[in-house]
Design a protein around this motif. Structure first.
Motif, PDB file in Angstrom:
ATOM      1  N   GLU A  98      33.844  55.287  30.486  1.00 49.10           N
ATOM      2  CA  GLU A  98      32.541  54.652  30.274  1.00 49.10           C
ATOM      3  C   GLU A  98      32.481  53.319  31.003  1.00 49.10           C
ATOM      4  N   VAL A  99      31.365  53.105  31.704  1.00 50.10           N
ATOM      5  CA  VAL A  99      31.163  51.883  32.484  1.00 50.10           C
ATOM      6  C   VAL A  99      30.609  50.796  31.569  1.00 50.10           C
ATOM      7  N   ALA A 100      31.157  49.597  31.700  1.00 50.46           N
ATOM      8  CA  ALA A 100      30.748  48.490  30.842  1.00 50.46           C
ATOM      9  C   ALA A 100      30.319  47.299  31.690  1.00 50.46           C
ATOM     10  N   PHE A 101      29.605  46.373  31.063  1.00 48.46           N
ATOM     11  CA  PHE A 101      29.278  45.113  31.728  1.00 48.46           C
ATOM     12  C   PHE A 101      30.581  44.373  32.027  1.00 48.46           C
ATOM     13  N   GLY A 102      30.673  43.815  33.232  1.00 48.40           N
ATOM     14  CA  GLY A 102      31.896  43.168  33.675  1.00 48.40           C
ATOM     15  C   GLY A 102      32.777  44.079  34.505  1.00 48.40           C
ATOM     16  N   SER A 103      32.446  45.375  34.578  1.00 48.12           N
ATOM     17  CA  SER A 103      33.234  46.306  35.376  1.00 48.12           C
ATOM     18  C   SER A 103      32.997  46.076  36.869  1.00 48.12           C
ATOM     19  N   LYS A 104      34.041  46.342  37.650  1.00 52.44           N
ATOM     20  CA  LYS A 104      33.901  46.376  39.104  1.00 52.44           C
ATOM     21  C   LYS A 104      33.827  47.840  39.517  1.00 52.44           C
ATOM     22  N   VAL A 105      32.864  48.180  40.375  1.00 52.27           N
ATOM     23  CA  VAL A 105      32.618  49.582  40.706  1.00 52.27           C
ATOM     24  C   VAL A 105      32.291  49.741  42.188  1.00 52.27           C
ATOM     25  N   THR A 106      32.429  50.958  42.666  1.00 48.71           N
ATOM     26  CA  THR A 106      31.801  51.382  43.925  1.00 48.71           C
ATOM     27  C   THR A 106      30.748  52.416  43.542  1.00 48.71           C
ATOM     28  N   ILE A 107      29.636  52.405  44.251  1.00 47.41           N
ATOM     29  CA  ILE A 107      28.471  53.222  43.879  1.00 47.41           C
ATOM     30  C   ILE A 107      28.146  54.147  45.039  1.00 47.41           C
TER      31      ILE A 107
ATOM     32  N   HIS B 258      33.073  55.120  54.575  1.00 46.02           N
ATOM     33  CA  HIS B 258      34.516  54.911  54.552  1.00 46.02           C
ATOM     34  C   HIS B 258      34.871  53.903  53.460  1.00 46.02           C
ATOM     35  N   LYS B 259      36.089  54.026  52.958  1.00 46.28           N
ATOM     36  CA  LYS B 259      36.531  53.114  51.905  1.00 46.28           C
ATOM     37  C   LYS B 259      36.729  51.725  52.485  1.00 46.28           C
ATOM     38  N   ASP B 260      36.212  50.742  51.764  1.00 44.65           N
ATOM     39  CA  ASP B 260      36.214  49.377  52.287  1.00 44.65           C
ATOM     40  C   ASP B 260      35.998  48.427  51.118  1.00 44.65           C
ATOM     41  N   ALA B 261      36.594  47.238  51.197  1.00 43.59           N
ATOM     42  CA  ALA B 261      36.414  46.250  50.130  1.00 43.59           C
ATOM     43  C   ALA B 261      34.968  45.814  50.015  1.00 43.59           C
ATOM     44  N   ASN B 262      34.199  45.939  51.089  1.00 42.90           N
ATOM     45  CA  ASN B 262      32.782  45.562  51.039  1.00 42.90           C
ATOM     46  C   ASN B 262      31.914  46.574  50.292  1.00 42.90           C
ATOM     47  N   ASN B 263      32.542  47.628  49.745  1.00 40.51           N
ATOM     48  CA  ASN B 263      31.805  48.588  48.908  1.00 40.51           C
ATOM     49  C   ASN B 263      31.850  48.219  47.435  1.00 40.51           C
ATOM     50  N   GLU B 264      32.523  47.129  47.064  1.00 37.69           N
ATOM     51  CA  GLU B 264      32.778  46.828  45.656  1.00 37.69           C
ATOM     52  C   GLU B 264      31.716  45.881  45.088  1.00 37.69           C
ATOM     53  N   TRP B 265      31.219  46.254  43.894  1.00 36.91           N
ATOM     54  CA  TRP B 265      30.157  45.513  43.223  1.00 36.91           C
ATOM     55  C   TRP B 265      30.548  45.246  41.766  1.00 36.91           C
ATOM     56  N   LEU B 266      30.092  44.099  41.267  1.00 33.84           N
ATOM     57  CA  LEU B 266      30.280  43.755  39.859  1.00 33.84           C
ATOM     58  C   LEU B 266      28.993  44.018  39.103  1.00 33.84           C
TER      59      LEU B 266
ATOM     60  N   ALA C  15      29.309  35.174  33.035  1.00 30.99           N
ATOM     61  CA  ALA C  15      30.580  35.377  32.348  1.00 30.99           C
ATOM     62  C   ALA C  15      30.620  36.770  31.721  1.00 30.99           C
ATOM     63  N   GLU C  16      31.800  37.380  31.767  1.00 34.45           N
ATOM     64  CA  GLU C  16      31.944  38.694  31.163  1.00 34.45           C
ATOM     65  C   GLU C  16      31.853  38.559  29.641  1.00 34.45           C
ATOM     66  N   PRO C  17      31.224  39.516  28.974  1.00 31.11           N
ATOM     67  CA  PRO C  17      31.155  39.461  27.509  1.00 31.11           C
ATOM     68  C   PRO C  17      32.541  39.656  26.915  1.00 31.11           C
ATOM     69  N   GLU C  18      32.784  39.022  25.783  1.00 29.36           N
ATOM     70  CA  GLU C  18      34.088  39.153  25.138  1.00 29.36           C
ATOM     71  C   GLU C  18      34.301  40.573  24.634  1.00 29.36           C
TER      72      GLU C  18
ATOM     73  N   ARG D 280      22.401  43.269  36.895  1.00 21.32           N
ATOM     74  CA  ARG D 280      22.437  42.597  38.190  1.00 21.32           C
ATOM     75  C   ARG D 280      23.736  43.023  38.875  1.00 21.32           C
ATOM     76  N   LEU D 281      23.619  43.474  40.127  1.00 21.87           N
ATOM     77  CA  LEU D 281      24.785  43.904  40.894  1.00 21.87           C
ATOM     78  C   LEU D 281      25.174  42.801  41.877  1.00 21.87           C
ATOM     79  N   VAL D 282      26.411  42.346  41.764  1.00 17.73           N
ATOM     80  CA  VAL D 282      26.908  41.247  42.590  1.00 17.73           C
ATOM     81  C   VAL D 282      27.948  41.789  43.566  1.00 17.73           C
ATOM     82  N   HIS D 283      27.719  41.549  44.844  1.00 19.33           N
ATOM     83  CA  HIS D 283      28.682  41.978  45.868  1.00 19.33           C
ATOM     84  C   HIS D 283      29.919  41.097  45.763  1.00 19.33           C
ATOM     85  N   GLU D 284      31.058  41.709  45.469  1.00 17.89           N
ATOM     86  CA  GLU D 284      32.234  40.909  45.137  1.00 17.89           C
ATOM     87  C   GLU D 284      32.720  40.063  46.314  1.00 17.89           C
ATOM     88  N   GLN D 285      32.642  40.563  47.523  1.00 17.09           N
ATOM     89  CA  GLN D 285      33.194  39.840  48.660  1.00 17.09           C
ATOM     90  C   GLN D 285      32.346  38.633  49.060  1.00 17.09           C
ATOM     91  N   THR D 286      31.036  38.763  49.005  1.00 15.18           N
ATOM     92  CA  THR D 286      30.154  37.682  49.477  1.00 15.18           C
ATOM     93  C   THR D 286      29.400  36.987  48.353  1.00 15.18           C
TER      94      THR D 286
END
Length: 778
Positions: A367-376, A407-415, A423-426, A438-444
């Motif tokens: 199950e996906v939760a808030f604060g998870s890092k994902v590729t979509i 292709h797999k790449d670090a620029n595919n990762e979103w928070l 802040a991530e929920p406790e 809100r989707l945040v691009h982790e690299q930039t």
């Protein structure tokens, strides 16, 4: 219809020429009819049958030289025992000799270049993946590359070599792998010989047709390396051969031979389509022939409707179902062999990737939760991963580009974050249907953003960009999660799960859906897939649907392998669409000059060649160039055939009978197969926008070379024996000597090309000597 025509001598024929004497045996033909009329059963299955429609009858004038009918004509043998032996067994000696010569020309000195040549860098590497069982992606179907892998396994190769372009081969038996490929190129020669026989050419024309293939420098060169082209060409030749055999059985429908060659045609179609999609062109030729034949049968009022229906069912089973089964089987074997994670994973669905050995998706928390890092990943066939990079749009908003990338790449990762606060929920809070994220691009650290600015390519939709940072709050960064479907057995309770849940992202302000429809951006976008916000509210479109592919969250347990399964048919369809999408992206880059590329207009007259490797003086160099006499003769025969057809039509309209009705039917049939085959294999490349190379003409060339031999045979049939001897001799000598003259082009140029190849620079656009390549149209 022709009984009232005034018989006139053909153009260029003298009275009492061989043209008239060739038909003296028609008295025997009448005798056969009389024999059948008296109730006898004639042993000749090609004899006329009054119960068959006229178009199914075969005139004996075209069968007297056919090998199946040699027993019906007495032959006088020479008193010399060696000549007599040849005369008795020439039907076996001639094709055997041609075949041995073919193997010699393809196999000789095949290890002379001990480095990776041209596209061996691609197809050798693909063969390595089969040996290692690693999944990869390519724009071509898998059969040919599986055969490359098989050749490597048979050679004892372990799949460890990287096949870098120009790299020297290590201690692996690359010679055997090349011989394996060259075998398919060698088989083209006997196939050409027997196909010419089935097209009812004379024995000399059959030998010449095979010689054209045997002595073409380009066919030899392309066969001697670890490439797919020899397999494609061999399969194309096999389709035409099987179709010709089936055509000659049309007089005896539903016989064993009729079924055999109909089924073999279907198998051949499946094989050629499983090597490269270019095989669909010869498939179209078979389809057009089948449509015409069924149309002719439809006009036969004496044919029972049930029999006509059987013709449809037989062709649907053998020419549609059987080829499709062969094609699907090649993919089933492809999936069965490639069970390990590899470089092509990202082209496939997330569920498929999760089933590969060594893939980390099975470690995904469920199950996906808030604060998870994902590729979509986009669920559309051929869909890529949601991606961003620091480059900006050159027009529109000028903000950071958001694309889909395969292709797999670090620029595919979103928070995944809640709209307010970073802040991530406790506590772990699962993402559910209707949540605003809100989707945040982790690299930039840019936010996934959309606004009412037109997309760069699909102008009817809104642009999607990367904008803002953790210090800014913008309402256009808000997206609503909409669960579309759940592919697992878990409860459909609106919870977003990795891999198995398909969902949509709807822009809260604009109401549009995040979409990616396999539209490629220009070069400034690295030809990646355009991402837009679709205003059409197409909730059922797979291009507006996404799934979570990779998922990282230390607060959640792993999902486990048992949770993830994919369907073969979905995987099969997904891979084929991905191949098609990638093929469509192979278009010329206007900002770069591809010295290897050429235009279709340059091919028929051999206005261009292709360097297959580096051109240093110390290296053995290979130049992909056809035999000029062979290629020019093939091109000329096309023009001659068209002109002759027009002349015949006009003169027949004026009641001139230059050739008999059955000769005219034979002329038309061979024209449909050979000119039609050339047209179907050549014209599509003139239309399509993809980048093209000289070897794309090779399948079309085969049809023009058979036509070359047929056109010569057709007109020489009316010439004297001496003229025929002179013309055939001159043709054979010209073809063979030109092949020998360009010997080094085929088997390797040693030393400086300037010194050894200057005399062979017959056309200005050939870059044998230097890199200068004029843009010659023809």
């Amino acid at each position: 219809m022709y009984s009232d025509m005034k018989r006139r001598n053909p153009i260029g024929a003298a009275p009492n020429s061989r043209f008239e004497n060739d038909y003296d045996h028609q008295d025997d033909y009448k005798g056969q009819q009389h024999y059948q009329h008296q109730g006898g059963i004639h042993p000749d299955h090609y004899a006329p049958n009054s119960l068959k429609p006229a178009f199914q009858q075969q005139h004996p004038s075209y069968l007297r030289d056919h090998p199946s009918h040699h027993g019906h004509y007495r032959r006088e043998y020479s008193s010399n025992k060696y000549i007599a032996f040849y005369q008795k067994y020439d039907t076996a000696i001639i094709p055997l000799t041609l075949t041995l010569l073919s193997f010699w020309t393809r196999f000789r000195d095949i290890k002379s270049s001990d480095f990776v040549v041209w596209d061996e860098a691609h197809f050798g590497k693909f063969g390595s993946y089969y040996i290692k069982g690693q999944f990869y992606f390519d724009v071509h179907p898998p059969l040919g590359k599986m055969l490359v892998g098989l050749s490597g396994a048979m050679a004892g190769y372990d799949g460890s070599f990287e096949f870098g372009s120009g790299t020297k081969y290590p201690e692996i038996n690359y010679g055997f792998m090349r011989i394996f490929n060259a075998f398919f190129g060698a088989v083209m020669v006997p196939l050409a010989y027997y196909t010419a026989q089935e097209l009812h050419m004379s024995q000399m024309a059959c030998i010449f047709a095979a010689a054209l293939i045997l002595f073409d420098n380009a066919y030899i060169t392309i066969s001697r390396f670890i490439l797919l082209d020899s397999m494609l060409l061999c399969a194309t030749c096999f389709v035409l051969f099987c179709l010709s055999k089936f055509k000659n059985e049309r007089h005896d429908p539903f016989s064993i031979d009729w079924w055999l060659w109909l089924a073999m045609t279907g198998v051949a179609i499946g094989l050629v389509s499983s090597v490269k999609w270019v095989g669909l062109f010869v498939t179209a030729l078979v389809g057009l022939y089948t449509i015409e034949e069924l149309w002719d049968l439809f006009g036969d009022l004496s044919l029972p409707k049930t029999t006509y229906l059987k013709h449809w069912i037989a062709r649907a089973a053998c020419l549609i179902a059987l080829p499709f089964a062969v094609y699907v089987a090649s993919f089933a074997l492809h999936f069965a062999i490639l069970r390990n994670s590899g470089p092509g994973d990202a082209q496939m669905s997330s569920l498929f990737q999760a089933g590969l050995n060594g893939n980390e998706f099975r470690k995904n928390p469920l199950e996906v939760a808030f604060g998870s890092k994902v590729t979509i990943k986009n669920t559309g066939y051929g869909g890529g991963l949601l991606h961003s990079h620091i480059q900006t749009f050159p027009e529109g908003s000028g903000q950071q580009q958001v694309t889909c990338y395969h292709h797999k790449d670090a620029n595919n990762e979103w928070l995944i974050q809640k709209l307010v606060g970073t802040a991530e929920p406790e506590d772990v809070t699962s993402v559910k249907h209707g949540d605003v994220v809100r989707l945040v691009h982790e690299q930039t650290k840019r936010h996934l953003h959309s606004h009412s600015i037109k997309a760069p390519v699909t102008n009817s939709q809104w642009e999607v960009s990367g904008y803002g940072n953790n210090e800014t709050q913008d309402p256009n960064d808000a997206w609503v999660v909409e669960i579309a479907s759940e592919q697992s057995s878990h409860p459909k309770n609106g919870v977003l799960r990795s891999l198995t849940t398909n969902f949509r992202l709807r822009h809260r302000q604009l109401g549009c859906l995040l979409s990616a429809e396999n539209v490629n951006l220009p070069q400034w976008g690295f030809r990646q897939i355009e991402v837009t916000c679709d205003q059409r509210n197409r909730t059922n479109s797979p291009f507006s649907t996404w799934n979570i592919e990779q998922h990282w969250n230390d607060k959640l347990p792993e999902g486990g392998y048992s949770q993830y399964r994919s369907s073969f048919w979905k995987d099969f369809w997904h891979l084929n669409v991905a191949m098609m999408t990638s093929n469509n992206a192979l278009i010329p880059d206007p900002d770069k000059e591809d010295v290897l590329a050429s235009k279709p207009g340059q091919w028929p007259l051999l206005a261009v060649g292709l360097r297959m490797c580096g051109w240093g003086d110390d290296a053995v160099k290979f130049y992909l160039l056809g035999n000029p006499i062979v290629w020019w003769g093939g091109a000329l025969s096309l023009a001659v055939f068209v002109v002759a057809t027009v002349v015949y039509i006009v003169r027949r309209q004026r009641k001139f009978q230059d050739i008999t009705p059955m000769e005219w039917e034979h002329f038309q049939m061979n024209g449909k197969l050979l000119v039609g085959g050339w047209f179907l294999h050549y014209i599509p490349f003139c239309i399509m926008g993809r980048v093209t190379y000289l070897h794309h003409y090779f399948p079309a060339l085969y049809f023009s070379l058979l036509l070359f031999s047929y056109v010569l045979d057709h007109f020489l049939a009316r010439a004297s024996a001496r003229t025929r001897t002179y013309v055939w001799s001159a043709a054979f000598v010209a073809v063979a000597l030109t092949f020998l003259f360009f010997w080094d082009v085929t088997y390797g140029i040693k030393g400086s090309a300037n010194e050894t190849m200057k005399a062979r620079q017959w056309r200005g656009a050939w870059n044998i000597i230097d890199d200068h390549k004029p843009n010659t149209a023809f």
